[in-house]
Design a protein around this motif. Sequence first.
Motif, PDB file in Angstrom:
ATOM      1  N   TYR A   1       0.896  -1.370   0.053  1.00 32.71           N
ATOM      2  CA  TYR A   1      -0.217  -0.042   0.036  1.00 32.71           C
ATOM      3  C   TYR A   1       0.839   1.307  -0.104  1.00 32.71           C
ATOM      4  N   ILE A   2       1.969   1.221   0.578  1.00 35.09           N
ATOM      5  CA  ILE A   2       3.017   2.329   0.871  1.00 35.09           C
ATOM      6  C   ILE A   2       3.464   2.713  -0.599  1.00 35.09           C
ATOM      7  N   LEU A   3       3.753   1.435  -1.277  1.00 30.84           N
ATOM      8  CA  LEU A   3       4.255   1.727  -2.890  1.00 30.84           C
ATOM      9  C   LEU A   3       3.174   2.113  -3.799  1.00 30.84           C
ATOM     10  N   GLY A   4       1.667   2.055  -3.064  1.00 36.51           N
ATOM     11  CA  GLY A   4       1.133   2.457  -4.391  1.00 36.51           C
ATOM     12  C   GLY A   4       0.177   1.286  -5.107  1.00 36.51           C
ATOM     13  N   PHE A   5       0.333   0.106  -4.316  1.00 36.72           N
ATOM     14  CA  PHE A   5      -0.462  -1.195  -5.099  1.00 36.72           C
ATOM     15  C   PHE A   5      -1.912  -0.971  -4.363  1.00 36.72           C
ATOM     16  N   LYS A   6      -2.722  -1.297  -5.215  1.00 39.21           N
ATOM     17  CA  LYS A   6      -4.105  -1.525  -4.748  1.00 39.21           C
ATOM     18  C   LYS A   6      -4.512  -2.587  -4.109  1.00 39.21           C
ATOM     19  N   TYR A   7      -3.794  -3.597  -4.535  1.00 41.71           N
ATOM     20  CA  TYR A   7      -3.804  -5.240  -3.844  1.00 41.71           C
ATOM     21  C   TYR A   7      -2.546  -5.540  -3.684  1.00 41.71           C
ATOM     22  N   PRO A   8      -2.167  -6.204  -2.364  1.00 48.16           N
ATOM     23  CA  PRO A   8      -0.973  -6.782  -2.173  1.00 48.16           C
ATOM     24  C   PRO A   8      -0.447  -7.933  -3.048  1.00 48.16           C
ATOM     25  N   GLN A   9      -1.508  -8.671  -3.634  1.00 52.50           N
ATOM     26  CA  GLN A   9      -0.952  -9.780  -4.518  1.00 52.50           C
ATOM     27  C   GLN A   9      -0.444  -9.285  -5.778  1.00 52.50           C
ATOM     28  N   HIS A  10      -0.916  -8.017  -6.162  1.00 53.41           N
ATOM     29  CA  HIS A  10      -0.179  -7.421  -7.405  1.00 53.41           C
ATOM     30  C   HIS A  10       1.261  -7.216  -7.067  1.00 53.41           C
ATOM     31  N   PHE A  11       1.681  -6.459  -5.774  1.00 53.75           N
ATOM     32  CA  PHE A  11       3.034  -6.375  -5.539  1.00 53.75           C
ATOM     33  C   PHE A  11       3.689  -7.615  -5.211  1.00 53.75           C
ATOM     34  N   THR A  12       3.107  -8.631  -4.623  1.00 53.67           N
ATOM     35  CA  THR A  12       3.721 -10.000  -4.610  1.00 53.67           C
ATOM     36  C   THR A  12       3.992 -10.437  -6.053  1.00 53.67           C
ATOM     37  N   ARG A  13       3.305 -10.581  -7.109  1.00 51.32           N
ATOM     38  CA  ARG A  13       3.495 -11.012  -8.370  1.00 51.32           C
ATOM     39  C   ARG A  13       4.405 -10.317  -9.317  1.00 51.32           C
ATOM     40  N   LEU A  14       4.486  -8.924  -9.229  1.00 49.29           N
ATOM     41  CA  LEU A  14       5.432  -8.071  -9.779  1.00 49.29           C
ATOM     42  C   LEU A  14       6.870  -8.548  -9.079  1.00 49.29           C
ATOM     43  N   PHE A  15       7.003  -8.448  -7.929  1.00 55.13           N
ATOM     44  CA  PHE A  15       8.126  -8.607  -6.947  1.00 55.13           C
ATOM     45  C   PHE A  15       8.909  -9.855  -7.580  1.00 55.13           C
ATOM     46  N   LYS A  16       8.005 -10.916  -7.456  1.00 56.08           N
ATOM     47  CA  LYS A  16       8.666 -12.153  -7.816  1.00 56.08           C
ATOM     48  C   LYS A  16       8.914 -12.171  -9.357  1.00 56.08           C
ATOM     49  N   SER A  17       8.108 -11.631 -10.179  1.00 48.83           N
ATOM     50  CA  SER A  17       8.525 -11.646 -11.730  1.00 48.83           C
ATOM     51  C   SER A  17       9.936 -10.751 -11.933  1.00 48.83           C
ATOM     52  N   VAL A  18       9.979  -9.941 -11.172  1.00 54.12           N
ATOM     53  CA  VAL A  18      11.188  -9.137 -11.403  1.00 54.12           C
ATOM     54  C   VAL A  18      12.507  -9.653 -10.621  1.00 54.12           C
ATOM     55  N   THR A  19      12.469 -10.217  -9.368  1.00 52.37           N
ATOM     56  CA  THR A  19      13.478 -10.749  -8.516  1.00 52.37           C
ATOM     57  C   THR A  19      13.683 -12.114  -8.607  1.00 52.37           C
ATOM     58  N   GLY A  20      12.809 -12.756  -9.033  1.00 54.77           N
ATOM     59  CA  GLY A  20      12.785 -14.413  -9.122  1.00 54.77           C
ATOM     60  C   GLY A  20      12.200 -15.076  -7.470  1.00 54.77           C
ATOM     61  N   GLN A  21      11.868 -14.199  -6.672  1.00 56.93           N
ATOM     62  CA  GLN A  21      11.497 -14.521  -5.348  1.00 56.93           C
ATOM     63  C   GLN A  21      10.336 -13.823  -4.929  1.00 56.93           C
ATOM     64  N   SER A  22       9.595 -14.344  -4.042  1.00 55.97           N
ATOM     65  CA  SER A  22       8.595 -13.680  -3.402  1.00 55.97           C
ATOM     66  C   SER A  22       9.096 -12.651  -2.368  1.00 55.97           C
ATOM     67  N   PRO A  23       8.035 -11.518  -1.964  1.00 55.51           N
ATOM     68  CA  PRO A  23       8.719 -10.497  -0.905  1.00 55.51           C
ATOM     69  C   PRO A  23       9.029 -11.334   0.448  1.00 55.51           C
ATOM     70  N   ASN A  24       8.276 -12.348   0.730  1.00 57.57           N
ATOM     71  CA  ASN A  24       8.527 -13.179   2.116  1.00 57.57           C
ATOM     72  C   ASN A  24       9.733 -13.922   1.795  1.00 57.57           C
ATOM     73  N   GLU A  25      10.136 -14.673   0.687  1.00 58.93           N
ATOM     74  CA  GLU A  25      11.388 -15.188   0.553  1.00 58.93           C
ATOM     75  C   GLU A  25      12.600 -14.156   0.638  1.00 58.93           C
ATOM     76  N   TYR A  26      12.413 -13.200   0.049  1.00 61.78           N
ATOM     77  CA  TYR A  26      13.596 -12.006   0.228  1.00 61.78           C
ATOM     78  C   TYR A  26      13.823 -11.771   1.339  1.00 61.78           C
ATOM     79  N   ARG A  27      12.705 -11.631   2.282  1.00 60.66           N
ATOM     80  CA  ARG A  27      12.891 -11.108   3.864  1.00 60.66           C
ATOM     81  C   ARG A  27      13.635 -11.993   4.422  1.00 60.66           C
ATOM     82  N   ALA A  28      13.068 -13.546   4.316  1.00 60.47           N
ATOM     83  CA  ALA A  28      13.700 -14.387   5.028  1.00 60.47           C
ATOM     84  C   ALA A  28      15.119 -14.727   4.765  1.00 60.47           C
ATOM     85  N   ARG A  29      15.705 -14.347   3.551  1.00 59.95           N
ATOM     86  CA  ARG A  29      16.971 -14.503   3.213  1.00 59.95           C
ATOM     87  C   ARG A  29      17.880 -13.333   3.470  1.00 59.95           C
ATOM     88  N   ASN A  30      17.328 -12.450   3.706  1.00 56.87           N
ATOM     89  CA  ASN A  30      17.998 -11.429   3.923  1.00 56.87           C
ATOM     90  C   ASN A  30      17.835 -10.519   5.304  1.00 56.87           C
TER      91      ASN A  30
END
Length: 301
Positions: free
Chosen positions: A272-301
């Motif tokens: 929501y802070i970044l401007g996404f209307k739905y969280p799942q849209h953010f998750t989908r875009l993040f994974k398509s660009v980075t190859g991992q989900s936001p949760n996966e990225y957070r867990a690894r970093n």
Amino acid sequence: MDKIVKFESISQYNEAMGLETFHPLVSVVELEKMNPSKPMGKMRISYGFYTVYLKDIKCGNIKYGCNYYDYQDGTLVFLAPEQVFSVENYKESVRPKGWALRFHPDLIRGTTLGQNIRNYNFFSYEVNEALHLSESERQIILDCFKKIDIELRHTIDKHSKTLIVRSIELFLDYCVRFYDRQFITRSHVNKDILVRFEKLIDEYFESEKTQLYGLPSVKYFADQISLSPGYFGELIKKETGKSAQEYIQLKLMDIAKDKLHDNSLSISEIAYILGFKYPQHFTRLFKSVTGQSPNEYRARN
């Protein structure tokens, strides 16, 4: 607001300008030969056909919206059908000098040019984006115009349309090459625009605009820099190797990664802070660009 003068057909325009019509769907004209039936002062104009101007002397200005074309001597300007622009002649005694190519959409229907005309992005360029020609490039453009003109004066037969359309397509392909050259030779200007673009992206995501307006578009940034989306997109592509949309997404993902390091924020809150209307849209875009989900990225970093 001045009344818009509309010319729907080539023949209608030629009649108003005192020009002979050799073909109802296409014309090549030396501007010096125009003899308008009415005085050509300041006016707003709309064509129902594609128009390209090659201007040789400064005798007036072309204005689109609130801005003037970057329209100096020896430049090409491209106008798509239904664009509204104004012509302001400040030296009535000076006759225009140069050439104009006009062709109606009906001429290219069912042809490869008709299928690909939208790929010639310069017809969507709006202001400050004319094509500046070298002398050798200008001669190539004039040769293209003259070849089309010769074919127009030939008796119309079953080969006419094919040869005319191919000649127009060849001309437009040269323009693509020359615009590529212009993006390179104006690299210092382009880099300034890229710096402004990056600053605008940072300012957008640091402000409350994401909550008010959502994710920014390419058009938003192009408008801020006073360029058309088409020209702006080509410029960013030439400078970065990525489309403007891809560039925005990569910057967005960098910001998202920073926020994912803050464990006090949930994935939904970051979206929501970044401007996404739905969280799942953010998750989908993040994974398509980075190859991992936001949760996966957070867990690894």
